[in-house]
Design an enzyme around this catalytic site. Structure first.
Site, short mmCIF file in Angstrom:
data_model
loop_
_atom_site.label_atom_id
_atom_site.label_comp_id
_atom_site.label_asym_id
_atom_site.label_seq_id
_atom_site.Cartn_x
_atom_site.Cartn_y
_atom_site.Cartn_z
CG HIS A 1 99.61 -42.89 62.55
ND1 HIS A 1 100.32 -43.37 61.48
CD2 HIS A 1 100.53 -42.42 63.43
CE1 HIS A 1 101.61 -43.22 61.72
NE2 HIS A 1 101.77 -42.63 62.89
CG ASP B 1 101.91 -38.28 70.40
OD1 ASP B 1 102.88 -38.69 71.06
OD2 ASP B 1 102.02 -37.77 69.28
N1 ACO Z 1 90.05 -36.09 64.66
C1 ACO Z 1 89.03 -35.88 63.80
N2 ACO Z 1 89.08 -36.17 62.49
C2 ACO Z 1 90.25 -36.66 62.03
C3 ACO Z 1 91.35 -36.91 62.85
C4 ACO Z 1 91.23 -36.60 64.22
N3 ACO Z 1 92.21 -36.79 65.07
N4 ACO Z 1 92.35 -37.41 62.11
C5 ACO Z 1 91.91 -37.47 60.85
N5 ACO Z 1 90.63 -37.02 60.79
C6 ACO Z 1 89.76 -36.97 59.62
C7 ACO Z 1 90.00 -35.71 58.80
O1 ACO Z 1 89.19 -34.65 59.24
C8 ACO Z 1 89.63 -36.19 57.42
O2 ACO Z 1 88.24 -36.25 57.32
P1 ACO Z 1 87.48 -35.93 55.94
O3 ACO Z 1 87.99 -36.97 54.97
O4 ACO Z 1 86.04 -36.06 56.28
O5 ACO Z 1 87.91 -34.55 55.55
C9 ACO Z 1 90.15 -37.62 57.40
O6 ACO Z 1 90.13 -38.04 58.76
C10 ACO Z 1 91.54 -37.75 56.84
O7 ACO Z 1 92.37 -36.81 57.51
P2 ACO Z 1 93.83 -36.37 57.00
O8 ACO Z 1 94.28 -35.20 57.81
O9 ACO Z 1 93.84 -36.23 55.52
O10 ACO Z 1 94.63 -37.67 57.31
P3 ACO Z 1 96.15 -37.77 57.61
O11 ACO Z 1 96.59 -39.08 57.17
O12 ACO Z 1 96.90 -36.59 57.07
O13 ACO Z 1 96.08 -37.65 59.21
C11 ACO Z 1 97.04 -36.93 61.19
C12 ACO Z 1 97.08 -37.92 60.04
C13 ACO Z 1 97.57 -35.55 60.72
C14 ACO Z 1 97.94 -37.46 62.30
C15 ACO Z 1 95.60 -36.75 61.71
O14 ACO Z 1 95.04 -37.99 62.06
C16 ACO Z 1 95.50 -35.78 62.88
O15 ACO Z 1 95.45 -34.56 62.66
N6 ACO Z 1 95.47 -36.29 64.16
C17 ACO Z 1 95.44 -35.46 65.32
C18 ACO Z 1 96.85 -34.99 65.67
C19 ACO Z 1 97.70 -36.12 66.23
O16 ACO Z 1 97.29 -36.84 67.12
N7 ACO Z 1 98.94 -36.23 65.71
C20 ACO Z 1 99.90 -37.24 66.15
C21 ACO Z 1 100.12 -38.27 65.09
S1 ACO Z 1 101.22 -39.51 65.65
C22 ACO Z 1 102.73 -38.79 65.58
O17 ACO Z 1 103.00 -37.93 64.79
C23 ACO Z 1 103.70 -39.20 66.53
#
Ligand code: ACO
Length: 377
Positions: A258, A312
């Site tokens: 998140h 979720d």
């Molecule tokens: N699985 C694996 N790695 C992850 C995940 C995940 N679910 N979430 C973040 N990371 C990692 C990224 O790969 C990245 O790694 P790196 O620094 O080595 O490149 C790091 O964590 C940061 O990721 P970002 O995408 O920059 O972080 P952000 O704050 O944008 O992430 C997000 C938020 C988009 C929700 C992300 O955690 C994700 O894609 N989760 C999966 C989708 C999901 O469950 N979405 C629902 C969110 S809740 C809602 O909207 C109601």
């Protein structure tokens, strides 16, 4: 101004009294009230009053909200006609976008301070009619207008399934509605705010919000998370699946991570509890066992990066146990979140209005001499 804030991270787009999030401690409060207390003790209609009018209602205020909802469920028949003409496999969120967009042509009200909040309640009621009927139409059932009951959650389930839901189902639906009701300014609420800042009508703001909600990185995650559980299929396969899909192929673990929470999302904990209560069939219990084990593996692997289950991760098991197919999951999220979208756009337009118009930092060539087409190589 020389820096781009990628993803608008840490940018405050507005002030708010609606929702407080402490992402480090895993705290979520609506108007100062802890989410756990609200889910345990309130009806969704009380949260509607809290979000729109600033405090939990008295008994007579609650009654007034319920009356307004019950008299606002109707939608023009043309909306059902159009939804029924869409292909059988039409995307449910796309159907809701279509319906909101149609309603913006029926109810193109201008912003008026003494009317906005009551218009918002009309939209909340009509969203229940739309979402329950999207399910009915996709299942080949005849559309029907809701028959008002004592609660928004009950009426919604009754309309969708044409049967009286159990008290346990109503309680889980009510909890779902409260858990998803607002979450400050995620992508969907921000999209609604951008549209509202131009003083566009409320339904058009809902279209913007819904379009942003649809993606798998936001509201689409519940469906994507449930897909994962189905793909794993059996508890014995979790470790092999995790190793292959998440570690080797580096796919994201859906339902984890998140932007704001750097610890366990408090909403995920509540959904887990409801999933444990409501998952009754062998299939639902199997998904719950897979999710629980997947959570353990996910936390073991990702805790160092502060990536934990989000809202979720378990919500899909609750939706599934209530009887909804996966294609409905994002629309169920929207059914609840319309409240947050509406409360935020009203707070913004009434108290802090200014056209949202950011800048893009230009990084292309500053000036080039024009070359006519025939001389270009
Ligand atoms: N699985 C694996 N790695 C992850 C995940 C995940 N679910 N979430 C973040 N990371 C990692 C990224 O790969 C990245 O790694 P790196 O620094 O080595 O490149 C790091 O964590 C940061 O990721 P970002 O995408 O920059 O972080 P952000 O704050 O944008 O992430 C997000 C938020 C988009 C929700 C992300 O955690 C994700 O894609 N989760 C999966 C989708 C999901 O469950 N979405 C629902 C969110 S809740 C809602 O909207 C109601």
């Amino acid at each position: 101004m020389s820096e781009v804030s990628k993803g608008l991270e840490n940018v405050f787009i507005k002030a708010t009294s609606l929702t407080y999030i402490d992402g480090e401690a895993g705290i979520l409060r609506y108007g100062g009230y802890d989410i756990n207390d609200l889910v345990e003790n309130c009806e969704y209609e009380e949260i509607i009053h809290l979000m729109l009018f600033g405090d939990l209602p008295t008994a007579s205020q609650l009654q007034k909200i319920k009356e307004k909802i019950n008299e606002s469920y109707n939608v023009p028949y043309q909306v059902f006609e159009v939804l029924e003409k869409l292909p059988h496999d039409a995307d449910a969120v796309g159907m809701l976008e279509t319906a909101f967009s149609m309603l913006s042509s029926f109810y193109n009200y201008p912003w008026k301070k003494d009317e906005n909040k009551w218009r918002a309640i009309e939209i909340i009621a009509k969203t229940s009619t739309l979402v329950s009927n999207i399910y009915r139409i996709k299942e080949g059932l005849r559309p029907r207008l809701p028959e008002p009951s004592d609660s928004y959650a009950r009426t919604f389930l009754e309309t969708a399934f044409s049967r009286k839901p159990s008290d346990e189902e109503v309680k889980a639906m009510n909890a779902t509605l409260i858990i998803y009701a607002d979450h400050e300014v995620p992508a969907s609420t921000t999209a609604a705010l951008v549209t509202a800042s131009t003083l566009s009508d409320m339904y058009s703001c809902m279209v913007s919000a819904l379009a942003a909600l649809k993606g798998p990185l936001h509201g689409g995650a519940a469906e994507a998370t449930f897909e994962q559980l189905k793909e794993i299929g059996d508890e014995s396969k979790i470790e092999e699946w995790f190793d292959r899909k998440i570690i080797k192929e580096k796919n994201r673990l859906m339902g984890f991570g998140h932007r704001v929470y750097k610890t366990y999302d408090p909403r995920a904990k509540i959904f887990k509890k409801y999933a444990e209560e409501i998952a009754k069939t062998p299939e639902a219990k199997k998904y719950l066992r897979i999710a629980t084990k997947l959570e353990e593996l996910g936390i073991k692997h990702f805790a160092e990066k502060r990536i934990y289950p989000n809202v979720d991760f378990y919500s899909g098991i609750v939706f599934y146990s209530l009887g909804f197919p996966e294609y409905m999951f994002t629309t169920l999220f929207a059914l609840s979140r319309v409240l947050g979208w509406l409360a935020h756009i009203i707070e913004y337009v009434e108290e802090q209005h200014r056209l949202i118009r950011p800048r893009a930092l230009y990084v292309g060539p500053i000036k080039r001499d024009f070359i006519p087409l025939k001389y270009r190589e």
